[in-house]
Design an enzyme around this catalytic site. Structure first.
Site, PDB file in Angstrom:
ATOM      1  CG  ASN A 131      -1.959   1.090   1.179  1.00 14.98           C
ATOM      2  OD1 ASN A 131      -1.915   1.966   0.319  1.00 14.98           O
ATOM      3  ND2 ASN A 131      -2.907   1.032   2.097  1.00 14.98           N
ATOM      4  CG  ASN A 136      -4.914   4.793  -3.800  1.00  8.33           C
ATOM      5  OD1 ASN A 136      -4.692   4.051  -2.845  1.00  8.33           O
ATOM      6  ND2 ASN A 136      -4.126   4.805  -4.866  1.00  8.33           N
ATOM      7  CG  ASP A 137      -5.970   2.536   1.497  1.00  5.40           C
ATOM      8  OD1 ASP A 137      -5.148   2.601   0.558  1.00  5.40           O
ATOM      9  OD2 ASP A 137      -5.626   2.401   2.688  1.00  5.40           O
ATOM     10  N   GLY A 156      -5.984  -2.475   0.125  1.00  2.98           N
ATOM     11  CA  GLY A 156      -5.355  -1.180  -0.083  1.00  2.98           C
ATOM     12  C   GLY A 156      -4.075  -1.173  -0.886  1.00  2.98           C
ATOM     13  CG  ASP A 158      -1.424   1.835  -3.676  1.00  9.53           C
ATOM     14  OD1 ASP A 158      -0.205   1.565  -3.699  1.00  9.53           O
ATOM     15  OD2 ASP A 158      -1.936   2.569  -2.811  1.00  9.53           O
ATOM     16  CG  ASP A 323      -8.620 -14.743 -16.697  1.00  9.98           C
ATOM     17  OD1 ASP A 323      -7.982 -15.416 -15.879  1.00  9.98           O
ATOM     18  OD2 ASP A 323      -9.867 -14.642 -16.695  1.00  9.98           O
ATOM     19  CD  GLU A 352      -6.299 -19.181 -16.371  1.00 12.32           C
ATOM     20  OE1 GLU A 352      -6.275 -19.619 -15.206  1.00 12.32           O
ATOM     21  OE2 GLU A 352      -7.120 -18.318 -16.754  1.00 12.32           O
TER      22      GLU A 352
END
Length: 612
Positions: A131, A136-137, A156, A158, A323, A352
């Site tokens: 964090n 910006n949490d 949190g 980032d 993905d 994947e």
């Protein structure tokens, strides 16, 4: 007075028609191989307007759908230099304008070098890594707020946290970072993994901003690190703004509404399979909160192609990990992949393909000899070696070798390399964010970690390590995903243990890190490991021996998976040892005589640089 009323009325009416809420892509670039760009304008009844564009730029097509809030305008941008264009929208006598920028492109952008077998890829989950910005949490615009006490909540981490710890990753010896998705995910809960995206042109505000993502790439490039974006072509999240106001009914797969995927990817090429089963694999939703995108719709496919190219240019990316690649419409995803690699011929994309058979995985790699049977080519340069992952999951607990157990599993895995078009471009991994933690499976047995990492770092392909394994982090998949995605110690203010710092690591963390660092940094300069030929020998007594070699260099790797000491007769390996009389073991930093036999400690490995 009448004139004033007329002016005010005209301005008010014009403002109604000028309502454009979104333009995507928000801008484009000059000099692209993709000569046309389809600009999507979104706003209330925007399709009721005619449209033109300035500077003699040619509009090649205008597409309207059953939803009048969308207008797709395609322009020929082949010879359009960097400039500000202006689109004019008209409905009768009422008009309004919207600027659209064509930006200058980075020099030699198309020829950017991507990740390859010379790299070590570091996989991290940004919410759980560090964090770096406490402000910006949480975001007032997004539903889920930070709650670090909730295992499956937002914690949190980032982009700034990644930037702050790039030196740690570089010191480890990793050369590329694959971060799980960073685009906005506005789900009410469990949004930290960010695979249910709600806006694919915007970084999630709890991670930072688009500019910060761009800064991350720039800071990484200063340190000779590569940034790999986790891209999702198969689905979005149910909170995506386009799902709430669909451009077309078939933008997403409808049954109508939701239907569950059967997850049986073999239906994609099963010559005996039913059409229904194949449809429910490709078109069924991954989970109810992730509506399935319809890549067979040309508008959808083009949207995804342009979005991917836009991110490569905007953020200066070095690769993609895609993905759930094999759940896509296979013809559509092949067109998407080819469009990206046509634009960037050296750009690597790893998909994947979570399957447990080499032939089935090979099907999805570019120029696959298996897929050729069905005249199919995915154009996907790289796939993930899940069969090797399967072996890693149990082999080091098999102390006694028999016909089918022990290190013979490694041998048999690599014996099937003939099925792949390019074994050197497979992604190898002990674990990732969806699997059980290696150190949990083996109860933090450091010797077994050494065995696993030795093979990972010296075998053909691209090694990938999952954040925290290099300091001994564990986590039980049985307890849920949150347990295998724990916070990196030291990433948060107030953490009692800071493993990012050498002085802050525990003795156990130091033991894991120092071994990993030594191995990966040695690997960096070893072209014989990156591109050398592999020759391996049938294991005896649970000892697996293989060589990586070129015309000028040779490395002998020995993995003793037995629970007791072993003695191996070197005459077996004469075809690779001929002319070599000694070597240097990278792991012990000792010289080794190669005469008649080699003594090995229980559960140990050697990486011997051969000398004449």
């Amino acid at each position: 007075m009448k004139k004033l009323i007329y002016i005010l009325t005209t301005l008010f009416t014009a403002s109604l028609f000028a309502q454009i809420d979104r333009v995507e892509p928000p801008f484009w670039y000059e000099g692209m191989n993709k000569s046309e760009v389809q600009v999507m304008f979104y706003g209330k009844n925007i399709a009721q307007n005619s449209v033109s564009v300035s500077n003699n730029v040619v509009i090649t097509s205008i597409t309207k759908t059953e939803n009048p809030n969308y207008l797709f305008v395609t322009i020929d941008a082949k010879n359009v230099k960097a400039q500000q264009l202006q689109f004019t929208f008209a409905n009768g006598k009422k008009t309004f304008k919207r600027n659209y920028e064509i930006k200058a492109r980075k020099e030699n952008s198309a020829l950017r070098k991507s990740f390859d077998a010379s790299d070590v890829m570091y996989l991290l989950m940004p919410d759980r890594f560090a964090n770096g910005n406490l402000n910006n949490d949480s975001s007032s615009e997004l539903q889920e707020k930070a709650n670090r006490s909730l295992p499956g909540g937002r914690h949190g981490g980032d982009i700034q946290g990644i930037i702050n710890n790039l030196d740690y990753i570089k010191e480890l010896g990793a050369t590329a970072i694959w971060s799980t998705p960073l685009c906005e995910d506005n789900d009410k809960g469990y949004s930290y993994h960010t695979y249910g995206q709600s806006d694919v042109y915007k970084i999630d505000a709890r991670y930072g901003t688009n500019e910060e993502y761009k800064q991350l790439a720039a800071e990484m490039h200063k340190k000779d690190l590569k940034l790999v974006m986790d891209y999702v072509t198969n689905h979005w999240g149910a909170e995506h703004w386009m799902f709430k106001d669909m451009p077309t009914y078939d933008w997403f797969h409808q049954f109508p509404g939701y239907a569950q995927s059967n997850y049986r990817m073999i239906t994609q090429y099963d010559t005996n399979g039913s059409q229904r089963d194949a449809k429910y694999c490709m078109d069924g939703w991954f989970v109810p909160s992730m509506p399935d995108l319809n890549q067979s719709n040309p508008l959808v496919l083009n949207y995804l192609i342009q979005n991917a190219i836009w991110w490569i240019e905007y953020a200066d990316l070095d690769g993609f990990r895609v993905d759930t690649y094999s759940y896509n419409d296979k013809e559509g995803i092949a067109k998407w992949t080819k469009a990206i690699t046509d634009e960037y011929p050296y750009f690597n994309i790893v998909g994947e393909v979570w399957m447990h058979d080499q032939a089935q995985i090979s099907y999805w790699q570019k120029d696959s000899p298996i897929a050729k049977i069905q005249n199919y080519n995915s154009h996907l340069p790289s796939v993930m070696d899940f069969t090797l992952h399967d072996v890693f999951g149990n082999v080091f607990n098999e102390d006694k070798a028999d016909w089918g157990n022990g290190t013979i599993k490694f041998y048999e895995n690599f014996a099937n390399d003939f099925l792949y078009a390019n074994p050197n471009n497979l992604l190898l991994f002990l674990e990732n964010h969806d699997t059980g933690r290696f150190n949990e499976i083996y109860k933090n047995d450091f010797k077994k970690y050494q065995l696993g990492l030795t093979l990972l770092a010296t075998m053909r392909g691209i090694p990938q390590i999952y954040y925290g394994s290099e300091i001994g982090m564990a986590g039980d998949k049985v307890k849920g995903d949150a347990d295998i995605r724990q916070d990196f110690p030291g990433g948060w203010n107030g953490d009692g243990n800071n493993a990012f710092s050498a002085s802050g690591r525990t003795e156990i963390q130091k033991q894991y890190f120092d071994f990993s660092k030594k191995l990966f940094n040695w690997r960096k300069s070893k072209s014989v490991i990156h591109s050398g030929k592999l020759t391996h020998y049938i294991p005896e007594n649970n000892v697996y021996v293989y060589f990586r070699h070129t015309n000028s260099e040779s490395v002998m790797v020995v993995i003793n998976n037995a629970a007791d000491n072993q003695k191996i007769n070197l005459s077996r390996f004469e075809e690779n040892l001929k002319g070599f009389t000694s070597g240097h073991d990278v792991l012990s930093d000792k010289n080794v005589e190669l005469k008649t036999e080699l003594l090995l400690d229980a559960k140990s490995s050697m990486i011997i640089e051969l000398k004449k």
